[in-house]
Design a protein around this motif. Sequence first.
Motif, mmCIF file in Angstrom:
data_model
loop_
_atom_site.group_PDB
_atom_site.id
_atom_site.type_symbol
_atom_site.label_atom_id
_atom_site.label_comp_id
_atom_site.label_asym_id
_atom_site.label_seq_id
_atom_site.Cartn_x
_atom_site.Cartn_y
_atom_site.Cartn_z
ATOM 1 N N TRP A 27 0.867 -1.173 0.000
ATOM 2 C CA TRP A 27 0.000 0.000 0.000
ATOM 3 C C TRP A 27 0.911 1.232 0.000
ATOM 4 O O TRP A 27 1.835 1.322 0.807
ATOM 5 N N THR A 28 0.661 2.183 -0.912
ATOM 6 C CA THR A 28 1.520 3.362 -0.996
ATOM 7 C C THR A 28 0.674 4.619 -1.141
ATOM 8 O O THR A 28 -0.448 4.601 -1.660
ATOM 9 N N GLY A 29 1.233 5.735 -0.688
ATOM 10 C CA GLY A 29 0.564 7.025 -0.832
ATOM 11 C C GLY A 29 1.509 8.140 -0.459
ATOM 12 O O GLY A 29 2.539 7.931 0.182
ATOM 13 N N ARG A 30 1.162 9.364 -0.882
ATOM 14 C CA ARG A 30 1.993 10.528 -0.585
ATOM 15 C C ARG A 30 1.094 11.745 -0.421
ATOM 16 O O ARG A 30 -0.026 11.785 -0.928
ATOM 17 N N VAL A 31 1.588 12.728 0.312
ATOM 18 C CA VAL A 31 0.857 13.974 0.489
ATOM 19 C C VAL A 31 1.859 15.072 0.810
ATOM 20 O O VAL A 31 2.898 14.827 1.430
ATOM 21 N N ASP A 32 1.566 16.276 0.327
ATOM 22 C CA ASP A 32 2.393 17.433 0.663
ATOM 23 C C ASP A 32 1.978 17.974 2.022
ATOM 24 O O ASP A 32 0.787 18.024 2.362
ATOM 25 N N LEU A 33 2.958 18.373 2.824
ATOM 26 C CA LEU A 33 2.712 18.842 4.180
ATOM 27 C C LEU A 33 3.187 20.281 4.342
ATOM 28 O O LEU A 33 4.152 20.715 3.696
ATOM 29 N N ASP A 34 2.502 20.988 5.227
ATOM 30 C CA ASP A 34 2.884 22.366 5.548
ATOM 31 C C ASP A 34 3.862 22.343 6.711
ATOM 32 O O ASP A 34 3.474 22.372 7.883
ATOM 33 N N ILE A 35 5.154 22.234 6.387
ATOM 34 C CA ILE A 35 6.200 22.149 7.405
ATOM 35 C C ILE A 35 7.207 23.261 7.129
ATOM 36 O O ILE A 35 7.680 23.399 5.996
ATOM 37 N N PRO A 36 7.560 24.066 8.118
ATOM 38 C CA PRO A 36 8.578 25.098 7.888
ATOM 39 C C PRO A 36 9.883 24.493 7.400
ATOM 40 O O PRO A 36 10.326 23.452 7.884
ATOM 41 N N ALA A 37 10.489 25.168 6.431
ATOM 42 C CA ALA A 37 11.707 24.635 5.821
ATOM 43 C C ALA A 37 12.867 24.573 6.803
ATOM 44 O O ALA A 37 13.804 23.803 6.611
ATOM 45 N N SER A 38 12.796 25.337 7.871
ATOM 46 C CA SER A 38 13.934 25.405 8.790
ATOM 47 C C SER A 38 13.892 24.348 9.891
ATOM 48 O O SER A 38 14.787 24.292 10.729
ATOM 49 N N THR A 39 12.851 23.493 9.897
ATOM 50 C CA THR A 39 12.707 22.529 10.995
ATOM 51 C C THR A 39 12.831 21.093 10.494
ATOM 52 O O THR A 39 12.599 20.803 9.320
#
Length: 402
Positions: free
Chosen positions: A323-335
Amino acid sequence: MPERRCAVTRAEDGTVRIAGPSIGPAFTQTVLEVTGAVLTWPVLGPTGLPAAEIHDVGQAQQWLWAVYGERAAAAVDAVASGTPAAELTLPERPTALAEGAARLALGHWAARWWPTSYLDGIPALEPDLLGLELAALTHECQQLLEGSEELEGRELLEEHQAALAPLIRWRQSAAPPRQLDRVLRLTDDAADNAGLDGEALRRLRSALDQDHRPTATPLDLAELFLQHREFSLAAGALHTASGRVIARGSGSNDWCRYPPGFVDAAENAVSWTAYALGADRRIEVEVVAGIAAPVGGAHLAAEVHVDGGPPNRVPLARRDDVWTGRVDLDIPASTTPSMEVGILLPGFDPGPGADDRAAREAVRALARHRLGVASAPHDSEAAHPEPFLAEIVAAAAMEEDF
């Protein structure tokens, strides 16, 4: 004979309890619905007599004495009528009916919670073989059951008759297991009681009417029963070549959050990788699939928590055995994020439970122990409880495949 003390109490809603309610996740309990009550045994401890929640004392009186003894049946009746809670001394050695009920409950547990895992080397139990033995046990325990459960026994017989032909061949082999003849005779009695007929059942009756003359030719049980399933384990194909890995790890594999067989039962069946693609962040989740294929458009999902925040759902699609999947996340680039990933089936999921990893590992250890007992020579002293026929076949397959 050894004895133990047991409390009989009455709840505010009128339910009468024998001993206390079972504690622990659902997969550490075997449960059997009987006439007027629900019986529960621990999977990971000694079985003995079950705990009981009795919601209809009048109906339950038809079997209470045969499971707990006459004193317990009288105490339940008295407590239900308003007598203060009672304490009984019960024999540790269960009656024949109690032993049959415990085995039936364990069989239903195995059908739901057996920890099938390619990664852990725990083979699946052949469903027709287990289902037919459950039908036989249901018939054996009919004193405990009312109409709906007896109907379930009939349905098990009708659904799993494909196991009859190989079972008859096994019975005629050089070394059939001790319980096989009893299972077949109970199956025949159950079919006769239910008014079932058909070619497979007629062949069974004919075989039981004939003298048992074992052949000298050994059987390959794995070939006789099992439908081999190949695991391609194609995990890894979704990795984003242009992305930079910023975190990776294993997710939780809570067996209660999806139907049986959808996911390999291993603790490390769930893995995830977080990538940086420029300023964007993406998580990809991979889950080793189990032996069951989804039907009716059912798809798993991953639940991703970032730094303890609200869940992000990642739809998963089955590709080969992953089973596979992906999603874009709202994560600060500096962390560098802290990630928690779990697997669920939307609409089935009861919600996340406690961290039951130790209990799951104990269930895996139990399965390995039972398979070890099942692989022992049939003329040796068997451990208690006796392995199911499906466990004997699974143990034979494990010796070949794992």
